[in-house]
Design a protein around this motif. Structure first.
Motif, mmCIF file in Angstrom:
data_model
loop_
_atom_site.group_PDB
_atom_site.id
_atom_site.type_symbol
_atom_site.label_atom_id
_atom_site.label_comp_id
_atom_site.label_asym_id
_atom_site.label_seq_id
_atom_site.Cartn_x
_atom_site.Cartn_y
_atom_site.Cartn_z
ATOM 1 N N GLN A 31 37.015 0.642 21.159
ATOM 2 C CA GLN A 31 35.917 0.251 22.242
ATOM 3 C C GLN A 31 35.008 -0.559 20.701
ATOM 4 O OE1 GLN A 31 35.032 1.765 24.917
ATOM 5 N NE2 GLN A 31 32.944 0.253 25.122
ATOM 6 N N ILE A 32 34.632 -1.523 21.681
ATOM 7 C CA ILE A 32 33.795 -2.280 20.689
ATOM 8 C C ILE A 32 32.173 -2.999 20.948
ATOM 9 C CG2 ILE A 32 33.179 -4.823 19.875
ATOM 10 C CD1 ILE A 32 36.080 -5.223 20.403
ATOM 11 N N GLU A 33 30.987 -2.044 20.438
ATOM 12 C CA GLU A 33 30.053 -2.700 20.638
ATOM 13 C C GLU A 33 29.371 -3.419 19.871
ATOM 14 O OE1 GLU A 33 27.523 1.390 21.730
ATOM 15 O OE2 GLU A 33 29.024 1.938 22.005
ATOM 16 N N GLN A 34 28.292 -4.378 20.398
ATOM 17 C CA GLN A 34 27.749 -5.031 19.728
ATOM 18 C C GLN A 34 26.585 -5.525 19.856
ATOM 19 O OE1 GLN A 34 32.256 -8.044 18.728
ATOM 20 N NE2 GLN A 34 30.581 -9.011 20.059
ATOM 21 N N ALA A 35 25.362 -5.067 18.682
ATOM 22 C CA ALA A 35 24.603 -5.025 19.055
ATOM 23 C C ALA A 35 23.722 -6.756 18.018
ATOM 24 C CB ALA A 35 23.208 -4.707 18.264
ATOM 25 N N TYR A 36 23.154 -8.073 18.658
ATOM 26 C CA TYR A 36 22.677 -9.048 17.733
ATOM 27 C C TYR A 36 20.986 -9.169 17.111
ATOM 28 C CZ TYR A 36 27.212 -10.499 19.882
ATOM 29 O OH TYR A 36 28.668 -11.042 19.704
ATOM 30 N N VAL A 37 20.982 -9.308 16.184
ATOM 31 C CA VAL A 37 20.414 -9.504 15.953
ATOM 32 C C VAL A 37 19.103 -10.092 15.785
ATOM 33 C CG1 VAL A 37 18.586 -8.739 13.387
ATOM 34 C CG2 VAL A 37 21.001 -7.710 14.060
ATOM 35 N N TRP A 38 19.815 -11.112 15.721
ATOM 36 C CA TRP A 38 19.002 -13.097 16.006
ATOM 37 C C TRP A 38 19.990 -13.779 16.439
ATOM 38 C CZ3 TRP A 38 20.484 -17.390 13.420
ATOM 39 C CH2 TRP A 38 19.771 -18.718 12.722
ATOM 40 N N LYS A 39 19.784 -15.319 17.043
ATOM 41 C CA LYS A 39 20.462 -16.864 17.433
ATOM 42 C C LYS A 39 19.074 -17.240 17.802
ATOM 43 C CE LYS A 39 20.847 -15.744 22.402
ATOM 44 N NZ LYS A 39 20.433 -16.680 22.821
ATOM 45 N N ALA A 40 20.118 -18.506 16.873
ATOM 46 C CA ALA A 40 19.274 -19.923 16.922
ATOM 47 C C ALA A 40 20.012 -20.548 17.378
ATOM 48 C CB ALA A 40 17.831 -19.709 16.484
ATOM 49 N N GLY A 41 20.378 -21.878 17.711
ATOM 50 C CA GLY A 41 20.933 -22.955 17.683
ATOM 51 C C GLY A 41 22.825 -22.642 17.568
ATOM 52 N N GLY A 42 22.825 -22.042 18.305
ATOM 53 C CA GLY A 42 24.269 -21.953 17.803
ATOM 54 C C GLY A 42 24.507 -20.566 16.773
ATOM 55 N N TYR A 43 23.727 -19.923 15.958
ATOM 56 C CA TYR A 43 24.354 -19.363 15.191
ATOM 57 C C TYR A 43 23.158 -17.810 15.388
ATOM 58 C CZ TYR A 43 24.341 -22.992 11.393
ATOM 59 O OH TYR A 43 25.041 -23.889 10.710
ATOM 60 N N ALA A 44 24.414 -16.839 14.814
ATOM 61 C CA ALA A 44 24.063 -15.523 15.397
ATOM 62 C C ALA A 44 24.286 -14.741 14.480
ATOM 63 C CB ALA A 44 24.943 -15.468 16.312
ATOM 64 N N ILE A 45 23.408 -13.359 14.156
ATOM 65 C CA ILE A 45 23.663 -12.556 12.964
ATOM 66 C C ILE A 45 24.345 -11.406 14.268
ATOM 67 C CG2 ILE A 45 23.038 -11.307 11.685
ATOM 68 C CD1 ILE A 45 21.211 -13.139 10.603
ATOM 69 N N ARG A 46 25.498 -10.632 13.528
ATOM 70 C CA ARG A 46 25.461 -9.469 14.965
ATOM 71 C C ARG A 46 26.189 -8.182 13.347
ATOM 72 N NH1 ARG A 46 30.682 -11.111 16.530
ATOM 73 N NH2 ARG A 46 32.449 -9.704 15.399
ATOM 74 N N VAL A 47 25.871 -6.583 14.268
ATOM 75 C CA VAL A 47 26.967 -5.759 14.052
ATOM 76 C C VAL A 47 27.362 -5.336 15.014
ATOM 77 C CG1 VAL A 47 24.258 -5.183 12.066
ATOM 78 C CG2 VAL A 47 24.188 -4.103 14.985
ATOM 79 N N ARG A 48 28.452 -4.820 14.834
ATOM 80 C CA ARG A 48 29.593 -4.302 15.408
ATOM 81 C C ARG A 48 30.463 -3.218 14.944
ATOM 82 N NH1 ARG A 48 35.529 -8.224 16.397
ATOM 83 N NH2 ARG A 48 34.047 -8.673 17.939
ATOM 84 N N THR A 49 30.232 -2.143 15.923
ATOM 85 C CA THR A 49 30.843 -0.663 15.536
ATOM 86 C C THR A 49 32.552 -0.877 16.089
ATOM 87 O OG1 THR A 49 29.919 0.069 17.495
ATOM 88 C CG2 THR A 49 29.271 0.230 14.924
ATOM 89 N N ILE A 50 33.409 -0.405 15.986
ATOM 90 C CA ILE A 50 34.593 -0.729 16.634
ATOM 91 C C ILE A 50 35.831 1.090 16.280
ATOM 92 C CG2 ILE A 50 37.050 -1.422 16.718
ATOM 93 C CD1 ILE A 50 35.864 -4.294 15.759
ATOM 94 N N ARG A 51 36.013 1.203 17.430
ATOM 95 C CA ARG A 51 36.593 2.656 17.881
ATOM 96 C C ARG A 51 38.131 2.222 18.218
ATOM 97 N NH1 ARG A 51 33.283 7.093 19.091
ATOM 98 N NH2 ARG A 51 32.247 6.920 16.806
ATOM 99 N N ARG A 52 38.863 3.266 17.617
ATOM 100 C CA ARG A 52 39.899 2.222 18.865
ATOM 101 C C ARG A 52 40.930 3.494 19.513
ATOM 102 N NH1 ARG A 52 43.955 -1.401 16.343
ATOM 103 N NH2 ARG A 52 45.493 0.074 16.784
ATOM 104 N N SER A 53 41.421 3.850 20.246
ATOM 105 C CA SER A 53 41.010 4.484 20.927
ATOM 106 C C SER A 53 42.745 5.526 20.433
ATOM 107 C CB SER A 53 42.119 4.215 22.667
ATOM 108 O OG SER A 53 43.083 3.121 22.580
ATOM 109 N N ASP A 54 43.484 4.556 19.778
ATOM 110 C CA ASP A 54 44.614 5.202 19.006
ATOM 111 C C ASP A 54 44.774 6.312 17.755
ATOM 112 O OD1 ASP A 54 43.966 3.582 17.545
ATOM 113 O OD2 ASP A 54 46.904 3.066 17.859
ATOM 114 N N ASP A 55 42.889 6.226 17.930
ATOM 115 C CA ASP A 55 42.866 7.104 16.190
ATOM 116 C C ASP A 55 42.814 8.053 16.003
ATOM 117 O OD1 ASP A 55 42.319 7.815 13.781
ATOM 118 O OD2 ASP A 55 40.552 5.577 13.440
#
Length: 171
Positions: A31-55
């Motif tokens: 399960q992935i959630e991504q939040a985009y802090v900034w984007k311009a000209g094809g560049y992007a900065i993001r934070v991502r959280t991941i939770r595995r279903s089998d963990d």
């Protein structure tokens, strides 16, 4: 591109999934959630959280990532682990986010990740094949794949966060 940056390049091809049968028998996902802090000209900065279903611990992993523009099936990517609490705090104040379930599938001898989008992008399913330059360049479209969207920036996650699929009309 300099050799120092070459280690931080991802080579991938991306396709819309035309036949959902490719997911038959696949149960575990991230399960992935991504939040985009900034984007311009094809560049992007993001934070991502991941939770595995089998963990069984339900632990969340998080990362901070800078991505460059995609060109010829490759893109600069620099990713660093980060504290999940900080990632959640940043995501809370970031308006452009996506949620998706990511499944891993081996098909036709290649390992693919298949993203099933949720929320505003519900109904969109994109498969990615990531490997070295040669393998990505010689990849044959699999039987279950539809349109290739590797170079279509509308399908970049940072774009989907700001302009969900089906794409909003742009002025």
């Amino acid at each position: 591109m300099t050799d120092a940056l070459e280690d931080d390049v991802e080579y991938e091809r991306r396709f819309l999934v035309a036949d959902l049968a490719v997911l038959n028998g696949v149960e575990d996902y991230e399960q992935i959630e991504q939040a985009y802090v900034w984007k311009a000209g094809g560049y992007a900065i993001r934070v991502r959280t991941i939770r595995r279903s089998d963990d069984p611990t339900g632990e969340t992993q998080a990362s901070f990532t800078l991505k460059g523009p995609r060109k010829d099936a490759h893109r600069y990517e620099l990713e660093q682990p980060m504290d999940p609490g900080h990632a959640h705090a940043i995501a809370e104040v970031t308006p452009h986010r996506i949620r998706k379930k990511r499944y891993a599938k081996i098909t036709e001898g290649n390992t693919w990740v298949i993203d099933v989008f949720e929320g505003a992008n519900h109904g969109l399913i994109i498969a990615e094949f990531e490997a070295g330059r040669g393998a990505v360049g010689s990849l044959k479209k699999p039987w279950w794949a539809g349109e290739e969207v590797t170079e279509d920036v509308r399908y970049n996650n940072e774009e989907l966060a700001a302009n969900p699929w089906p794409f909003k009309e742009r002025p």
